[in-house]
Design a protein around this motif. Structure first.
Motif, PDB file in Angstrom:
ATOM      1  N   SER A 301      23.527  -1.021  32.667  1.00 45.69           N
ATOM      2  CA  SER A 301      23.059  -0.908  34.051  1.00 45.69           C
ATOM      3  C   SER A 301      23.502  -2.105  34.885  1.00 45.69           C
ATOM      4  O   SER A 301      23.896  -1.955  36.052  1.00 45.69           O
ATOM      5  CB  SER A 301      21.536  -0.778  34.097  1.00 45.69           C
ATOM      6  N   GLU A 302      23.440  -3.294  34.292  1.00 51.80           N
ATOM      7  CA  GLU A 302      23.870  -4.498  34.998  1.00 51.80           C
ATOM      8  C   GLU A 302      25.371  -4.442  35.285  1.00 51.80           C
ATOM      9  O   GLU A 302      25.831  -4.810  36.362  1.00 51.80           O
ATOM     10  CB  GLU A 302      23.536  -5.742  34.167  1.00 51.80           C
ATOM     11  N   GLN A 303      26.148  -3.958  34.322  1.00 53.78           N
ATOM     12  CA  GLN A 303      27.592  -3.843  34.525  1.00 53.78           C
ATOM     13  C   GLN A 303      27.898  -2.868  35.657  1.00 53.78           C
ATOM     14  O   GLN A 303      28.778  -3.121  36.488  1.00 53.78           O
ATOM     15  CB  GLN A 303      28.264  -3.392  33.227  1.00 53.78           C
ATOM     16  N   MET A 304      27.170  -1.769  35.711  1.00 52.79           N
ATOM     17  CA  MET A 304      27.365  -0.797  36.788  1.00 52.79           C
ATOM     18  C   MET A 304      27.010  -1.404  38.137  1.00 52.79           C
ATOM     19  O   MET A 304      27.693  -1.166  39.150  1.00 52.79           O
ATOM     20  CB  MET A 304      26.518   0.451  36.522  1.00 52.79           C
ATOM     21  N   ARG A 305      25.953  -2.231  38.156  1.00 49.24           N
ATOM     22  CA  ARG A 305      25.558  -2.885  39.410  1.00 49.24           C
ATOM     23  C   ARG A 305      26.645  -3.835  39.893  1.00 49.24           C
ATOM     24  O   ARG A 305      26.943  -3.888  41.096  1.00 49.24           O
ATOM     25  CB  ARG A 305      24.253  -3.660  39.194  1.00 49.24           C
ATOM     26  N   VAL A 306      27.251  -4.582  38.969  1.00 49.95           N
ATOM     27  CA  VAL A 306      28.320  -5.513  39.339  1.00 49.95           C
ATOM     28  C   VAL A 306      29.483  -4.752  39.975  1.00 49.95           C
ATOM     29  O   VAL A 306      30.028  -5.169  41.007  1.00 49.95           O
ATOM     30  CB  VAL A 306      28.807  -6.301  38.096  1.00 49.95           C
ATOM     31  N   VAL A 307      29.873  -3.633  39.368  1.00 49.16           N
ATOM     32  CA  VAL A 307      30.980  -2.834  39.915  1.00 49.16           C
ATOM     33  C   VAL A 307      30.625  -2.314  41.301  1.00 49.16           C
ATOM     34  O   VAL A 307      31.447  -2.370  42.228  1.00 49.16           O
ATOM     35  CB  VAL A 307      31.317  -1.664  38.966  1.00 49.16           C
ATOM     36  N   ASP A 308      29.397  -1.825  41.468  1.00 48.54           N
ATOM     37  CA  ASP A 308      28.960  -1.331  42.783  1.00 48.54           C
ATOM     38  C   ASP A 308      29.053  -2.429  43.835  1.00 48.54           C
ATOM     39  O   ASP A 308      29.495  -2.187  44.970  1.00 48.54           O
ATOM     40  CB  ASP A 308      27.520  -0.808  42.708  1.00 48.54           C
ATOM     41  N   GLU A 309      28.636  -3.637  43.479  1.00 52.94           N
ATOM     42  CA  GLU A 309      28.654  -4.746  44.432  1.00 52.94           C
ATOM     43  C   GLU A 309      30.081  -5.107  44.846  1.00 52.94           C
ATOM     44  O   GLU A 309      30.349  -5.360  46.026  1.00 52.94           O
ATOM     45  CB  GLU A 309      27.965  -5.979  43.821  1.00 52.94           C
ATOM     46  N   VAL A 310      31.002  -5.146  43.869  1.00 49.42           N
ATOM     47  CA  VAL A 310      32.389  -5.486  44.199  1.00 49.42           C
ATOM     48  C   VAL A 310      33.012  -4.395  45.064  1.00 49.42           C
ATOM     49  O   VAL A 310      33.730  -4.694  46.028  1.00 49.42           O
ATOM     50  CB  VAL A 310      33.229  -5.709  42.917  1.00 49.42           C
ATOM     51  N   LEU A 311      32.730  -3.128  44.760  1.00 49.86           N
ATOM     52  CA  LEU A 311      33.263  -2.042  45.582  1.00 49.86           C
ATOM     53  C   LEU A 311      32.723  -2.122  47.003  1.00 49.86           C
ATOM     54  O   LEU A 311      33.460  -1.878  47.973  1.00 49.86           O
ATOM     55  CB  LEU A 311      32.904  -0.687  44.957  1.00 49.86           C
ATOM     56  N   GLU A 312      31.440  -2.469  47.152  1.00 50.48           N
ATOM     57  CA  GLU A 312      30.865  -2.646  48.491  1.00 50.48           C
ATOM     58  C   GLU A 312      31.582  -3.774  49.222  1.00 50.48           C
ATOM     59  O   GLU A 312      31.897  -3.652  50.411  1.00 50.48           O
ATOM     60  CB  GLU A 312      29.362  -2.948  48.391  1.00 50.48           C
TER      61      GLU A 312
END
Length: 438
Positions: A301-312
Motif C-alpha cells: 500500500s505504501e509503494q502504491m501511495r508513492v507511485v500515486d504521489e509521483v504521478l500527481e
C-alpha cells in the motif's frame, strides 16, 4: 573502467547503515523499519557490503551530527570493531552534518539521496541517462560542497564518487553552475527530439501505454513478455533506468506502443525527479497508464501511495489507469482476495503466465478501444466512412443495400471528441433510445 576493476573497488565499501526516527515524522515504526530494509537493498545494489544497521530515536534531528553526540560515539565504536570504512544514513544530510560526521568518525559519509544517485550513475547507459544523472548529482552536491572535505580526498573510489567524480567536485562553484547550465541545454535538446518522436506517434494514431510502478515490481518483465522485447531483466532495484518502447499487438490485431519507465522509490530525490522529468513524461503522454504493483511486497500500500504521489507531481494523476497486481504466485492464496482491494480498475496476474498475459491484453484493449458500436453509413459518404475507421477499431464491415454497416470497437476519448459527427449514423445509439422509450 573494466568489470574486474569495478568489482574490486566496490568490494572495498564496508558500511554500517544508520536510520533516525523522530517523533515529528509522519510515519510509523513499521514504515521506518521498511525504509531501513530498503536502504540495505539499495546499498547492496550499489555493491556495498552491509555489516550492520543501527536505529536512533530522537525528538528532532541534531543540527550538528544528525543523530546526537552519544549515538555518534556508539557508531564510532561499532565502525572500529567491524572495520567499516563507510556510514550510510537513511535520511538526507546537510553539508555541515556530513563534515561533522566525517571529522568524528573518519569514514566516508553517504546519505540515502547520494546512494540512489550513485546507483543511477551505474545504470545510465544512454546519452540521455548519463546527462540526467550528472545533472541530478551536481544539483544535489552544489549546496553541499563544503561538507564533502574528506570524501573528495578519498581516492579509493566506491559509492558516492561515480558520475561527476572527485575532479568536478573539487572545482569551484562557478564551474559547476556552468556545467549544470550546459547539461540543462543538452537535456533540452534531448527533450526536443523525444517530443518529435511523441508527436509522430500521436499523428500516426498509435495508442501509447506506459508501465509505471515501484522499482522491482516487474515492469521490465511485463514489457519483455508482452512484446518479446530484448530488455534487461534482473531482480534488483533500478535494473532498468532508460525508458524502453516496444510495439505490442492487442487481441484485435491493433498495434500499440508500450513503454517501460524508471521505477519509483520512497523519498526519490527531488533533483532526480526533476532531471528525469523528460523520461517520466512518457506517463503524461500515454493514453493509458499500467500501474504495476508487486502483490507480495510487505509494504504494498505504501509503494502504491508513492507511485500515486509521483504521478500527481508529474501532472499525470488524472490519466486513465489500470492497476496490475503482479507476482500473484508469490502471495498466499488466503491473502489474495482479502488484501488486494483497489480503487478503480485492476487486474491480478503473474507475468510468467500466458493465460494471465492474454487477460491483460484484453483488459488493455477494453480500456483503450472502449465499447462496441454499430454504424450504418451511405456508400457515397467517403468522409464519414474514413471517420469510422479513425474513431476506433473496425471489427466487421459489410455492404447492406446502399449502405456500409460497420461493427466498431470505439475509442472513448476519440468518440468524446468526434462522436457527434457520427451521431446520425449510430445504429447502436438509436437502438438504445428505442429500448429506453419502450
Amino acid at each position: 573502467m573494466d568489470d574486474a576493476a569495478y568489482d574490486a573497488r566496490s568490494a572495498n565499501d564496508r558500511a554500517v547503515l544508520v536510520s533516525l526516527v523522530t517523533s515529528v515524522q509522519k510515519r510509523s515504526e513499521a514504515m521506518a523499519a521498511y525504509s531501513l530494509q530498503e536502504l540495505v537493498r539499495l546499498a547492496e545494489t550499489a555493491g556495498v557490503q552491509v555489516l550492520e544497521t543501527m536505529t536512533q530515536h530522537r525528538e528532532t534531528p541534531d543540527a550538528r551530527s544528525f543523530i546526537g553526540k552519544g549515538k555518534v560515539e556508539e557508531l564510532k565504536q561499532r565502525i572500529e570493531q567491524l572495520e567499516a570504512n563507510t556510514a550510510i544514513f537513511d535520511q538526507e544530510l546537510s553539508g555541515a552534518q556530513v563534515r561533522n560526521l566525517e571529522a568524528a568518525l573518519d569514514v566516508k559519509i553517504i546519505d540515502r539521496t547520494q546512494l540512489i544517485l550513485d546507483i543511477f550513475a551505474q545504470r545510465a547507459n544512454t546519452r540521455e541517462g548519463i546527462i540526467q544523472v550528472e545533472l541530478a548529482q551536481l544539483s544535489y552536491l552544489l549546496p553541499r560542497l563544503s561538507g564533502h572535505g574528506k570524501n573528495l580526498s578519498r581516492l579509493g573510489g566506491g559509492i558516492g564518487t561515480r558520475g561527476p567524480g572527485e575532479t568536478k567536485l573539487e572545482t569551484d562553484r562557478r564551474h559547476i553552475r556552468n556545467r549544470i547550465s550546459d547539461l540543462k541545454a543538452q537535456l533540452s535538446e534531448v527533450v526536443r527530439h523525444r517530443e518529435l518522436h511523441r508527436e509522430r506517434r500521436r499523428k500516426s494514431g498509435v495508442f501509447q501505454v506506459a508501465l509505471v510502478g515501484y522499482t522491482n515490481a516487474g515492469k521490465s518483465t511485463l514489457l519483455k513478455r508482452l512484446t518479446n522485447a530484448d530488455v534487461y531483466v534482473e531482480n534488483q532495484l533500478f535494473a532498468t533506468l532508460d525508458p524502453t518502447s516496444r510495439t505490442m499487438s492487442l487481441p484485435s490485431g491493433k498495434e500499440i506502443v508500450l513503454t517501460d519507465t524508471v521505477g519509483f522509490i520512497q523519498n526519490l530525490p527531488h533533483d532526480l525527479i526533476a532531471a528525469f522529468r523528460a523520461t517520466l513524461e512518457e506517463a503524461n503522454e500515454a493514453d493509458l497508464i499500467l500501474h504495476v504493483v508487486d502483490s507480495s511486497a510487505e509494504m504494498r500500500s505504501e509503494q502504491m501511495r508513492v507511485v500515486d504521489e509521483v504521478l500527481e507531481e508529474l501532472g499525470a494523476g488524472g490519466k486513465e489507469r489500470l492497476t496490475v497486481f503482479n507476482k500473484m504466485d508469490l502471495l498466499p492464496p488466503a491473502e489474495q482476495e482479502e488484501l488486494l482491494v483497489a480503487d478503480g480498475d485492476y487486474i491480478r496476474i503473474t507475468a510468467y503466465s500466458d493465460a494471465d498475459l492474454e487477460r491483460l491484453r484484453h483488459s488493455i484493449q477494453e480500456k483503450l478501444l472502449g465499447d462496441r458500436k454499430t454504424f450504418r453509413v451511405p456508400v457515397g459518404k467517403g468522409d464519414v466512412i474514413s471517420l469510422v475507421y479513425r474513431i476506433g477499431d473496425v471489427l466487421e464491415g459489410e455492404v447492406d443495400g446502399g449502405d456500409m454497416r460497420f461493427e466498431v470497437r470505439v475509442n472513448k476519448d476519440d468518440y468524446a471528441k468526434m462522436g457527434y459527427l457520427l451521431a446520425a449514423y449510430d445504429e447502436s445509439a438509436a437502438g438504445e433510445r428505442q429500448r429506453g422509450e419502450n
